[in-house]
Motif scaffolding. Structure first.
Motif, PDB file in Angstrom:
ATOM      1  N   ALA A   1      53.860  37.639  57.641  1.00  0.00           N
ATOM      2  CA  ALA A   1      52.492  38.058  57.319  1.00  0.00           C
ATOM      3  C   ALA A   1      52.236  38.071  55.817  1.00  0.00           C
ATOM      4  CB  ALA A   1      52.216  39.441  57.906  1.00  0.00           C
ATOM      5  N   SER A   2      53.301  38.213  55.026  1.00  0.00           N
ATOM      6  CA  SER A   2      53.139  38.337  53.580  1.00  0.00           C
ATOM      7  C   SER A   2      52.658  37.052  52.917  1.00  0.00           C
ATOM      8  CB  SER A   2      54.457  38.783  52.935  1.00  0.00           C
ATOM      9  OG  SER A   2      55.426  37.751  53.006  1.00  0.00           O
ATOM     10  N   ARG A   3      52.756  35.915  53.608  1.00  0.00           N
ATOM     11  CA  ARG A   3      52.295  34.661  53.008  1.00  0.00           C
ATOM     12  C   ARG A   3      50.780  34.485  53.148  1.00  0.00           C
ATOM     13  NH1 ARG A   3      51.125  30.523  56.463  1.00  0.00           N
ATOM     14  NH2 ARG A   3      51.679  30.825  58.656  1.00  0.00           N
ATOM     15  N   ARG A   4      50.117  35.385  53.865  1.00  0.00           N
ATOM     16  CA  ARG A   4      48.661  35.313  54.022  1.00  0.00           C
ATOM     17  C   ARG A   4      47.981  35.667  52.700  1.00  0.00           C
ATOM     18  NH1 ARG A   4      47.526  32.766  58.873  1.00  0.00           N
ATOM     19  NH2 ARG A   4      49.245  33.254  60.285  1.00  0.00           N
TER      20      ARG A   4
ATOM     21  N   LYS B   1      52.101  38.105  43.483  1.00  0.00           N
ATOM     22  CA  LYS B   1      52.959  37.013  43.019  1.00  0.00           C
ATOM     23  C   LYS B   1      52.704  35.736  43.813  1.00  0.00           C
ATOM     24  CE  LYS B   1      56.763  39.930  41.328  1.00  0.00           C
ATOM     25  NZ  LYS B   1      58.209  40.270  41.471  1.00  0.00           N
ATOM     26  N   ILE B   2      52.447  35.896  45.103  1.00  0.00           N
ATOM     27  CA  ILE B   2      52.232  34.737  45.968  1.00  0.00           C
ATOM     28  C   ILE B   2      50.791  34.242  45.913  1.00  0.00           C
ATOM     29  CG2 ILE B   2      52.238  33.973  48.385  1.00  0.00           C
ATOM     30  CD1 ILE B   2      54.574  35.832  48.902  1.00  0.00           C
ATOM     31  N   PHE B   3      49.830  35.136  45.788  1.00  0.00           N
ATOM     32  CA  PHE B   3      48.410  34.776  45.830  1.00  0.00           C
ATOM     33  C   PHE B   3      48.046  33.639  44.867  1.00  0.00           C
ATOM     34  CE2 PHE B   3      43.921  35.195  44.804  1.00  0.00           C
ATOM     35  CZ  PHE B   3      43.337  35.369  46.042  1.00  0.00           C
ATOM     36  N   PRO B   4      48.487  33.670  43.605  1.00  0.00           N
ATOM     37  CA  PRO B   4      48.086  32.609  42.654  1.00  0.00           C
ATOM     38  C   PRO B   4      48.680  31.237  42.957  1.00  0.00           C
ATOM     39  CG  PRO B   4      48.844  34.583  41.492  1.00  0.00           C
ATOM     40  CD  PRO B   4      49.258  34.735  42.913  1.00  0.00           C
TER      41      PRO B   4
ATOM     42  N   GLU C   1      38.443  43.781  45.515  1.00  0.00           N
ATOM     43  CA  GLU C   1      39.251  44.780  44.819  1.00  0.00           C
ATOM     44  C   GLU C   1      39.528  44.325  43.384  1.00  0.00           C
ATOM     45  OE1 GLU C   1      43.389  46.014  43.630  1.00  0.00           O
ATOM     46  OE2 GLU C   1      42.884  44.084  44.555  1.00  0.00           O
ATOM     47  N   PRO C   2      39.383  45.225  42.387  1.00  0.00           N
ATOM     48  CA  PRO C   2      39.467  44.848  40.967  1.00  0.00           C
ATOM     49  C   PRO C   2      40.718  44.055  40.582  1.00  0.00           C
ATOM     50  CG  PRO C   2      38.658  47.095  41.168  1.00  0.00           C
ATOM     51  CD  PRO C   2      39.054  46.654  42.554  1.00  0.00           C
ATOM     52  N   LYS C   3      41.886  44.447  41.082  1.00  0.00           N
ATOM     53  CA  LYS C   3      43.119  43.758  40.706  1.00  0.00           C
ATOM     54  C   LYS C   3      43.109  42.319  41.231  1.00  0.00           C
ATOM     55  CE  LYS C   3      48.072  44.614  40.257  1.00  0.00           C
ATOM     56  NZ  LYS C   3      49.197  45.518  40.627  1.00  0.00           N
ATOM     57  N   THR C   4      42.585  42.151  42.423  1.00  0.00           N
ATOM     58  CA  THR C   4      42.473  40.806  43.001  1.00  0.00           C
ATOM     59  C   THR C   4      41.532  39.958  42.162  1.00  0.00           C
ATOM     60  OG1 THR C   4      42.853  41.707  45.223  1.00  0.00           O
ATOM     61  CG2 THR C   4      41.868  39.515  45.088  1.00  0.00           C
ATOM     62  N   LYS C   5      40.425  40.546  41.734  1.00  0.00           N
ATOM     63  CA  LYS C   5      39.466  39.831  40.883  1.00  0.00           C
ATOM     64  C   LYS C   5      40.112  39.446  39.545  1.00  0.00           C
ATOM     65  CE  LYS C   5      35.196  41.266  41.049  1.00  0.00           C
ATOM     66  NZ  LYS C   5      33.934  42.021  40.822  1.00  0.00           N
ATOM     67  N   LYS C   6      40.920  40.351  39.001  1.00  0.00           N
ATOM     68  CA  LYS C   6      41.600  40.102  37.725  1.00  0.00           C
ATOM     69  C   LYS C   6      42.566  38.922  37.849  1.00  0.00           C
ATOM     70  CE  LYS C   6      44.539  42.512  34.309  1.00  0.00           C
ATOM     71  NZ  LYS C   6      45.806  41.795  34.506  1.00  0.00           N
ATOM     72  N   ILE C   7      43.313  38.886  38.947  1.00  0.00           N
ATOM     73  CA  ILE C   7      44.248  37.773  39.181  1.00  0.00           C
ATOM     74  C   ILE C   7      43.488  36.453  39.284  1.00  0.00           C
ATOM     75  CG2 ILE C   7      45.848  36.768  40.864  1.00  0.00           C
ATOM     76  CD1 ILE C   7      47.169  38.954  39.304  1.00  0.00           C
ATOM     77  N   CYS C   8      42.339  36.479  39.969  1.00  0.00           N
ATOM     78  CA  CYS C   8      41.520  35.265  40.107  1.00  0.00           C
ATOM     79  C   CYS C   8      41.049  34.765  38.738  1.00  0.00           C
ATOM     80  CB  CYS C   8      40.314  35.532  40.999  1.00  0.00           C
ATOM     81  SG  CYS C   8      40.725  35.742  42.747  1.00  0.00           S
ATOM     82  N   LYS C   9      40.637  35.692  37.900  1.00  0.00           N
ATOM     83  CA  LYS C   9      40.172  35.315  36.563  1.00  0.00           C
ATOM     84  C   LYS C   9      41.299  34.673  35.762  1.00  0.00           C
ATOM     85  CE  LYS C   9      36.915  37.151  33.210  1.00  0.00           C
ATOM     86  NZ  LYS C   9      36.108  38.327  32.816  1.00  0.00           N
ATOM     87  N   GLU C  10      42.510  35.205  35.903  1.00  0.00           N
ATOM     88  CA  GLU C  10      43.679  34.641  35.220  1.00  0.00           C
ATOM     89  C   GLU C  10      43.986  33.241  35.757  1.00  0.00           C
ATOM     90  OE1 GLU C  10      46.771  37.476  35.828  1.00  0.00           O
ATOM     91  OE2 GLU C  10      45.901  38.961  34.450  1.00  0.00           O
ATOM     92  N   MET C  11      43.853  33.061  37.070  1.00  0.00           N
ATOM     93  CA  MET C  11      44.091  31.745  37.675  1.00  0.00           C
ATOM     94  C   MET C  11      43.136  30.701  37.110  1.00  0.00           C
ATOM     95  SD  MET C  11      44.641  33.028  41.621  1.00  0.00           S
ATOM     96  CE  MET C  11      44.679  31.392  42.376  1.00  0.00           C
ATOM     97  N   VAL C  12      41.871  31.102  36.967  1.00  0.00           N
ATOM     98  CA  VAL C  12      40.867  30.183  36.428  1.00  0.00           C
ATOM     99  C   VAL C  12      41.166  29.858  34.975  1.00  0.00           C
ATOM    100  CG1 VAL C  12      38.424  29.846  35.914  1.00  0.00           C
ATOM    101  CG2 VAL C  12      39.092  30.991  38.028  1.00  0.00           C
ATOM    102  N   SER C  13      41.480  30.886  34.179  1.00  0.00           N
ATOM    103  CA  SER C  13      41.736  30.680  32.744  1.00  0.00           C
ATOM    104  C   SER C  13      42.951  29.791  32.503  1.00  0.00           C
ATOM    105  CB  SER C  13      41.925  32.034  32.041  1.00  0.00           C
ATOM    106  OG  SER C  13      43.106  32.674  32.490  1.00  0.00           O
ATOM    107  N   LYS C  14      43.900  29.780  33.426  1.00  0.00           N
ATOM    108  CA  LYS C  14      45.091  28.933  33.304  1.00  0.00           C
ATOM    109  C   LYS C  14      44.832  27.501  33.784  1.00  0.00           C
ATOM    110  CE  LYS C  14      48.395  32.739  33.938  1.00  0.00           C
ATOM    111  NZ  LYS C  14      49.366  33.348  34.877  1.00  0.00           N
ATOM    112  N   GLY C  15      43.615  27.249  34.288  1.00  0.00           N
ATOM    113  CA  GLY C  15      43.262  25.909  34.739  1.00  0.00           C
ATOM    114  C   GLY C  15      43.817  25.543  36.097  1.00  0.00           C
TER     115      GLY C  15
END
Length: 451
Positions: free
Chosen positions: A118-121, A158-161, A182-196
């Protein structure tokens, strides 16, 4: 909960056979989430996970019930030809091995721990597992709690990105479910975008996720999220820097107007001849304003500029030529009807519009986008809309809803002795324009002959 699922006897027999051969059957993903949210599901996409059996064992069982399709066999996924909406998968782990969305090394493991599987979802609400035999939901990451809170939260930071498509998936889930992120999820998404990381997504994937956002009940939720994390299409991103005259648009910049119009369009899109095209048209109708808006807030010919931007930036994203044509016609003509009514224009203007949209966009669709555009601002427009409706009803009743057939065609030009050349279409267009101005065929042919 078990009684709420309505599986056909074929599926029930397969479940029973798997169980009798030592396997465990789970429903996973959206079908579990949607049953909890809505109390029913439409079975268009049923994900089934089978534990305790090898791929070969599962294939042998399924082959008793139909032709097994082994396209995803190496990934532990099997389908039956007579159950096209069902995926039968074995638990697996995934390791990222490249930059692209699908660059994963997959290892199938029939005895994988439920929680690890389930953790890979991507999201907690998608990590729920419903066990058929026991009527039990396995919820290892507080997915039910997040459903109750109407919150979208990643399962593992760690897996989401590892999968950049998840940023867009998050946006479409936010729009479809009207959930907050959720704020932390949004923060990770922003980092993913900034890294291209999203740069390697195919146009097809991006297009499909945008379609889901636009066909939701509340597109602005997902679109606003994409804007916040800087993942929105460039032609939309610049709209927040494009100001409008506040006496016409109290809502401020073009982006604010666009998301208001898009949400209004979502309320009536199913009444149109092309719901998806209508929603894309609503989203893109004012993209030309970024190119032409003056310091005073005027945006002359922004509809034509919008078509120009579409051709440069969006043709490769939207593959279907018919859909492209519909969207560009909405962009080009979204102001025409309101301007016609406001200026008290004669019948000729109405006929010209009918000709321009002929066979592409219905007049009813154009009326709806016009009203969405007018209402998509922080301003009381009910009197203008009432007057618009009155005039349009009158025009449609008296003048029809489709373009007039041309009185003069190519054969008529040949009979006049005019040889076919590059001038032919110009002459035919001129003839049609004369027709719309009230001339009959005889007078049109006389004028052509004189010309």
């Amino acid at each position: 909960m078990k009684s709420n699922y309505r599986f056909p006897s074929l599926v029930k027999n397969i479940f029973k056979d798997i169980d009798e051969n030592g396997g465990k059957v789970f429903l996973v993903g959206g079908i579990v989430r949607d049953m909890l949210v809505y109390g029913n599901v439409d079975y268009h996409d049923v994900d089934i996970e089978v534990y305790g059996l090898t791929v070969e064992q599962l294939e042998n069982i399924l082959s008793e019930y139909g032709h097994v399709i082994c396209i995803g066999k190496s990934f532990g996924i099997l389908k039956l030809d007579n159950l096209p909406n069902y995926d039968f998968a074995l638990p697996r782990t995934e390791i990222k091995v490249g930059k692209n969305h699908q660059d994963f090394k997959i290892k199938v493991d029939k005895d994988l721990d439920f929680k690890i599987a389930a953790s890979r979802r991507d999201l907690t609400i998608n990590a729920l597992m419903y066990e058929i035999k026991t009527d039990k939901i396995h919820d290892y990451f507080h997915g039910i709690e997040d459903l109750n809170k109407r919150t979208l939260r990643m399962v593992n930071e760690k897996i989401f990105p590892e999968d950049p498509l998840r940023v867009l998936r998050l946006a479409q889930f936010a729009s479809r479910l009207d959930f907050c992120i959720e704020p932390k999820t949004k923060k990770i998404c922003k980092e993913m975008v900034s890294k291209g990381l999203l740069n390697n997504l195919s146009n097809e994937r991006v297009f499909n996720e945008y379609n889901k956002i636009l066909l939701s009940n509340h597109p602005s939720v997902g679109l606003t999220f994409l804007k916040e994390v800087k993942a929105i299409l460039p032609c939309l991103d610049v709209l927040s820097k494009t100001m409008q005259r506040l006496d016409y648009h109290p809502e401020g910049n073009v982006w604010n107007h666009t998301i208001l119009v898009t949400d209004l369009a979502a309320l009536c899109s199913q009444k149109t001849t092309n719901p998806l095209g209508f929603m894309w048209g609503a989203l893109l109708h004012d993209i030309g304003k970024a190119l032409v808006t003056t310091k005073e807030g005027h945006a002359p010919n922004h509809n034509e500029a919008g078509v120009e931007i579409f051709n440069k930036e969006l043709k490769n994203l939207i593959p279907d030529k018919k859909l492209q044509k519909y969207i560009k016609t909405i962009i080009l003509y979204h102001m025409h009807l309101m301007n016609m009514v406001r200026n008290g224009a004669k019948d000729y203007s109405y006929f010209k519009i009918l000709k321009g949209i002929d066979g592409i966009v219905s007049i009813e669709d154009l009326i709806l986008i016009t009203k969405c555009d007018k209402l998509g601002r922080y301003k009381d427009e009910h009197e203008n809309i009432n007057h618009f409706d009155f005039v349009m009803k009158e025009k449609m009743t008296q003048l029809g809803t489709v373009a007039k057939l041309p009185l003069v065609n190519g054969n008529d030009l040949k009979l006049l002795g005019i040889e076919q050349s590059s001038r032919y279409q110009k002459l035919l267009d001129w003839a049609y324009d004369l027709q719309l101005r009230g001339h009959n065929k005889e007078s049109i042919l006389k004028m052509i002959k004189g010309r």
